[in-house]
Design an enzyme around this catalytic site. Sequence first.
Site, PDB file in Angstrom:
ATOM      1  N   GLU A   1      65.284  54.208  62.735  1.00 37.40           N
ATOM      2  CA  GLU A   1      66.414  53.277  62.621  1.00 37.40           C
ATOM      3  C   GLU A   1      66.787  52.579  63.929  1.00 37.40           C
ATOM      4  OE1 GLU A   1      69.572  55.464  60.739  1.00 37.40           O
ATOM      5  OE2 GLU A   1      68.537  55.387  58.825  1.00 37.40           O
TER       6      GLU A   1
ATOM      7  N   GLU B   1      64.184  58.705  54.028  1.00 35.61           N
ATOM      8  CA  GLU B   1      65.489  59.357  53.830  1.00 35.61           C
ATOM      9  C   GLU B   1      66.214  58.777  52.624  1.00 35.61           C
ATOM     10  OE1 GLU B   1      68.219  59.414  57.156  1.00 35.61           O
ATOM     11  OE2 GLU B   1      66.580  59.780  58.568  1.00 35.61           O
TER      12      GLU B   1
END
Length: 446
Positions: free
Chosen positions: A164, A352
Site C-alpha cells: 500500500e 487482504e
Amino acid sequence: MPYFPEDFIFGVATASYQIEGAWNEDGKGESIWDRFAHTPGNIQDGTTGDVACDHYHRFEEDVALLKELGVDAYRFSISWPRIFPEGRGRVNEKGLDFYRSLTGKLQEAGIKPVVTLYHWDLPQKLQDKGGWESQETVEAFAEYARFLFQSFAKEVFLWITHNEPWVVSFVGHYEGRHAPGKRDFKSALQVSRNLLLSHGLAVQAFREEKTLGSIGITLNLTPVHPFSDSEEDILAAKRCDGYFNRWFLDPLFKGEFPEDMLLWYEKKGFALPQLSEEEKSLIAQPIDFLGINYYFRRVVGKGEGAIFEVEFFNPPQSEYTDMGWEIYPEGLYEIVKRVSEEYQPEDIYITENGIALPDQPDSKGRINDQKRIDYLRSHLLALHRAVDEGCPVSGYFVWSLMDNFEWGFGLSKRFGLVYVDYTTLQRIKKASFYWYQKVVKSKRVD
Ligand SMILES: OC[C@@H]1[C@@H](O)[C@H](O)[C@@H](O)c2[nH]c(CCc3ccccc3)c[n+]21
C-alpha cells in the site's frame, strides 16, 4: 454452489510490526513505528507493538494454527530493521535466523510463504536521514531486497515489494495518522515517487538474482462512486479515483502519473518533477502479479475540502464495520473487473480482505463472529463472479490470521480469525476460523 478453481490459493495475511513484538530483542533496530507508537498521543488506545501477539516467540504455535486452518499460503512481512538494524550495512544474524525458522516451519507444514518486503516499519536510522523522501532510502531498499532474494532464493512463493504505497505516502506523510506522522502534501508526492522507484529497483534485483517465485506489489484499491449524478459530483469522484487508485496504477502499468492529477496538483501549487524516460521504464517494468487489498468503497461529492474539494458520504442504508468502513462486497467485483480490463495485469491476488468487529468471548469462552463469516462469504461470492467472468485472480488472503496491532487504533480493533487475549497471549479460534477452514478445504463458498 460457487467452486473456486482447484489450484486457487486460499491464505491469511499478517504484518511484522502488527504481530511480532520483541521490538528491541536479538539485535533488532528501532523502526519508525516503534518511535511513532512510543510517542504519546499517536495511538488511540495508548498501546504499542512492543509485545503485540508476541509472534516472535510464539511463531511455532502460530504455524500450527495455520496448518490446522489448512491454508495453501501464508502472507507475512519481514521487519527491515530486524535484518539491517541501521537500514543498510551490518546484518543482524539473529533477525535473519527468525525468518529462516519461520519459513522452515511453513515448509514442514506444506504452506507456501508469501513475503511482503515492506509493510511500513522503516528503520528509524533511515528516517533520521529523510526516510522515503530521500534517495538514500530508495537505494537502501534495493540493497535490502537484493539481500533477501539471495537469502531466500528458493523458498518464497510470492514476493511483494511494497504494501500500500498510497497509505505510506498519504496517511504517513499528509494525513499524519501513520508513522512518520508528517503533514506535508509535497512530501507525500515525493514519497510516492520514491516508493515506486524503489519498487522498480527491487524488481530489477529480483530478475538479476534469478530468484524463484513471482514478484509484484500490493495496492489498496477502492471503487469511488459519485454521491449524485451531478457534473460536479462526478468530477469529484474522478479526482478521488485519481488520488486513491490511478496515482499508483498508472505509473506501474502505463509508466506515467495520471495527467489529470498532475495538472490538479500543479494548480494547487504542488508541481511534481517529471519522471525521466529511464525512471518511467524502471517503475513500469513487468511484474508477475498485482496484489489488491480491498475493504470498502468510497462515495464522494463536491466539497470545500482543501486540496481535493471533495466530501465523503456514508450511505445510511449500508452496514459499517468497527472501523467505520462501509460493507460493500460488490466493490471487490467492481475493482477486479476494472483493473483486469483497464490495466491487464499478468495475475491478481487479493492480498487482504477482512473486517474489524468488537469480538469478545462468551461465557463458555467461544467467539461467535457470524458477521465476519457473512462479510467473508459475500466478498468471496463477489470475487467468484469476477473469476467466473475470466478475470485473472489466483488467490485470496483474509486479513487477518489473528487479532493484532491495528496501527493508529492500537490493539482495540480485532480483524482476526483467531482471537488474541492480550493479557495472557492465549489464542482462541473464532467461529470464522472453522468456517474458513471448510472453504479452504472444499474450495467452495456456500
Ligand atoms: O486496517 C486493516 C488492515 C491493516 O491492518 C493492514 O496492515 C493494512 O495493509 C491495511 N490496509 C487497509 C486498507 C487501506 C487503509 C489503511 C489504513 C487506513 C485506511 C485504509 C486495511 N488494512
